[in-house]
Design a protein around this motif. Sequence first.
Motif, short mmCIF file in Angstrom:
data_model
loop_
_atom_site.label_atom_id
_atom_site.label_comp_id
_atom_site.label_asym_id
_atom_site.label_seq_id
_atom_site.Cartn_x
_atom_site.Cartn_y
_atom_site.Cartn_z
N TRP A 1 1.07 -7.94 46.26
CA TRP A 1 1.78 -9.16 45.81
C TRP A 1 2.29 -9.95 47.01
N GLN A 2 2.17 -11.27 46.95
CA GLN A 2 2.54 -12.14 48.05
C GLN A 2 3.75 -13.02 47.68
N GLU A 3 4.75 -13.04 48.55
CA GLU A 3 5.92 -13.88 48.32
C GLU A 3 5.56 -15.37 48.34
N THR A 4 4.51 -15.72 49.06
CA THR A 4 4.10 -17.12 49.14
C THR A 4 3.43 -17.60 47.85
N ASP A 5 2.99 -16.68 47.02
CA ASP A 5 2.39 -17.02 45.73
C ASP A 5 3.01 -16.11 44.66
N PRO A 6 4.31 -16.27 44.41
CA PRO A 6 5.05 -15.28 43.62
C PRO A 6 4.62 -15.18 42.16
N TYR A 7 4.05 -16.26 41.61
CA TYR A 7 3.72 -16.23 40.18
C TYR A 7 2.37 -15.58 39.90
N ASN A 8 1.66 -15.24 40.94
CA ASN A 8 0.39 -14.53 40.77
C ASN A 8 0.66 -13.04 40.73
N VAL A 9 0.59 -12.47 39.53
CA VAL A 9 0.85 -11.03 39.36
C VAL A 9 -0.38 -10.33 38.80
N SER A 10 -1.55 -10.92 39.07
CA SER A 10 -2.78 -10.35 38.54
C SER A 10 -3.09 -8.98 39.12
N MET A 11 -2.49 -8.64 40.26
CA MET A 11 -2.73 -7.32 40.86
C MET A 11 -2.05 -6.20 40.08
N PHE A 12 -1.11 -6.55 39.21
CA PHE A 12 -0.45 -5.55 38.37
C PHE A 12 -1.24 -5.39 37.07
N SER A 13 -1.31 -4.19 36.57
CA SER A 13 -1.98 -3.95 35.29
C SER A 13 -1.15 -4.56 34.16
N GLU A 14 -1.76 -4.74 33.02
CA GLU A 14 -1.06 -5.35 31.88
C GLU A 14 0.14 -4.50 31.47
N ASP A 15 0.04 -3.19 31.63
CA ASP A 15 1.17 -2.31 31.28
C ASP A 15 2.40 -2.64 32.11
N TYR A 16 2.18 -2.97 33.38
CA TYR A 16 3.30 -3.30 34.25
C TYR A 16 3.73 -4.76 34.10
N GLN A 17 2.79 -5.64 33.80
CA GLN A 17 3.11 -7.06 33.71
C GLN A 17 4.14 -7.34 32.61
N ARG A 18 4.14 -6.54 31.58
CA ARG A 18 5.11 -6.78 30.50
C ARG A 18 6.54 -6.44 30.92
N TYR A 19 6.69 -5.75 32.06
CA TYR A 19 8.02 -5.45 32.58
C TYR A 19 8.51 -6.53 33.56
N ILE A 20 7.60 -7.42 33.97
CA ILE A 20 7.92 -8.35 35.05
C ILE A 20 8.61 -9.61 34.54
N ARG A 21 9.60 -10.05 35.30
CA ARG A 21 10.22 -11.36 35.12
C ARG A 21 10.40 -11.99 36.49
N PHE A 22 10.40 -13.32 36.54
CA PHE A 22 10.56 -14.03 37.80
C PHE A 22 12.03 -14.40 37.98
N ILE A 23 12.60 -13.92 39.06
CA ILE A 23 14.03 -14.11 39.33
C ILE A 23 14.19 -15.10 40.49
N HIS A 24 15.00 -16.12 40.27
CA HIS A 24 15.27 -17.11 41.31
C HIS A 24 16.53 -16.68 42.08
N ILE A 25 16.36 -16.49 43.37
CA ILE A 25 17.45 -16.04 44.24
C ILE A 25 17.78 -17.15 45.24
N ASN A 26 19.05 -17.52 45.29
CA ASN A 26 19.49 -18.53 46.26
C ASN A 26 19.89 -17.86 47.57
N THR A 27 19.25 -18.26 48.65
CA THR A 27 19.62 -17.78 49.98
C THR A 27 20.26 -18.93 50.75
N VAL A 28 20.70 -18.62 51.98
CA VAL A 28 21.34 -19.66 52.79
C VAL A 28 20.37 -20.79 53.09
#
Length: 277
Positions: A195-222
């Motif tokens: 998985w690449q941080e530069t393309d965070p919404y691409n989760v095709s490398m995870f199997s469907e079993d794992y994808q159902r556990y995934i959510r995209f979290i927005h984190i504010n940094t400095v």
Amino acid sequence: MYGEWLVLINTLFNLAILTFTARVTGVLVKNSRLLMSSFCSSLVAVIGGQMLWTTVLSFILLIGIAFRFKIRSFQKQGPIVLTATIVIGGLLTALQPFLKNLSATHFIMICFVLAVLNLVAFYKQWGVVKLERLSGQFVFETTLKIFGSLIPLSAFVDTGNQAIEPLSGKPVHFVSYTALSPHLPADFRKSLVEWQETDPYNVSMFSEDYQRYIRFIHINTVQQQTVVLGFRFDEWLIKGEPSQVKSNEYIVLTKKAKNFPHSTAAILHFSALSNNS
């Protein structure tokens, strides 16, 4: 004249010690009372000489006049005064050979400034230790259940962690990848590496079993807002008085966990302080 100099020196040091003690113990004392206590204690110590009874009397006057003659004062402020006296005494004893050629005025000024600076540093360190002790009350032993594994983790409840999963509003916790890695399935770890941080919404490398556990979290940094992967866990038992179980919330795996407070493996959402999930 020599006696007057001794009284002055002792009065200044006593004043510094009492001011430090009042700050550490959180007691508001008038400056006039601190000065009177410092002077009286110094006067007794100089007149009585280096005798045990005068030292004890001087100590009693120092505490009693400044913080009133109460048993509680000697129990609370007494040890602090004694500790500060030892700290200053040790410092000045170590530096005395380097200051012996100074004039009396310069000797007093330099010793007083060094004593004050030492007490200021001591006070700041005291605050750090006190904060560390208080924050230790937010450390808990926990057991995380995710992907079919039960994983024991020490965790710290961070009142500043208010991250949530945007769709459900569920709390988000941060867990050390290093601590969790040995318990994670091999194929899941492989997908995480791909998985690449530069393309965070691409989760095709995870199997469907794992994808159902995934959510995209927005984190504010400095510097900017970043998107990271959150994974829904089954249950998280937090042992305490009373214990609580959180379920179907989210964790973010982080490799930057070496600075977690108290060397814990997880940072819990502030809601973990409440019994309500």
